[in-house]
Design a protein around this motif. Structure first.
Motif: not given
Length: 87
Positions: A42-52
């Motif tokens: 989930x942490x990875x998903x949030x970062x990826x969704x935010x373009x990080x």
């Protein structure tokens, strides 16, 4: 291992597919799954969704690649994601 998916999907013709984002596609796929490593994913998903960018150690890199390869994403999207990994 660095993973930057803040880019459009490139189609078979070599052209960017408008209004697509590899990170957001994968983030939605990861968020909708079920996995014992749910907090990390989930942490990875949030970062990826935010373009990080993700900075993964070798063991997390293996987990990441396994998640991508075992996902229900299209072969084209999986290939573009794997191509975006900097080793």
């Amino acid at each position: 291992m660095k993973v930057n998916l803040n880019k459009s999907v490139v189609g078979l013709d070599g052209q960017e597919i408008q209004q697509t984002n590899l990170g957001q596609i994968l983030a939605n796929n990861l968020a909708s799954g079920s996995n014992p490593n749910h907090q990390k994913i989930t942490y990875w998903a949030v970062k990826l969704y935010d373009g990080e960018q993700l900075d993964l150690d070798p063991s997390d890199g293996l987990i990441f690649e396994e998640l991508v390869n075992n996902s229900n994403l299209t072969n084209l999207v999986k290939t573009r994601i794997i191509e975006s990994i900097e080793r």
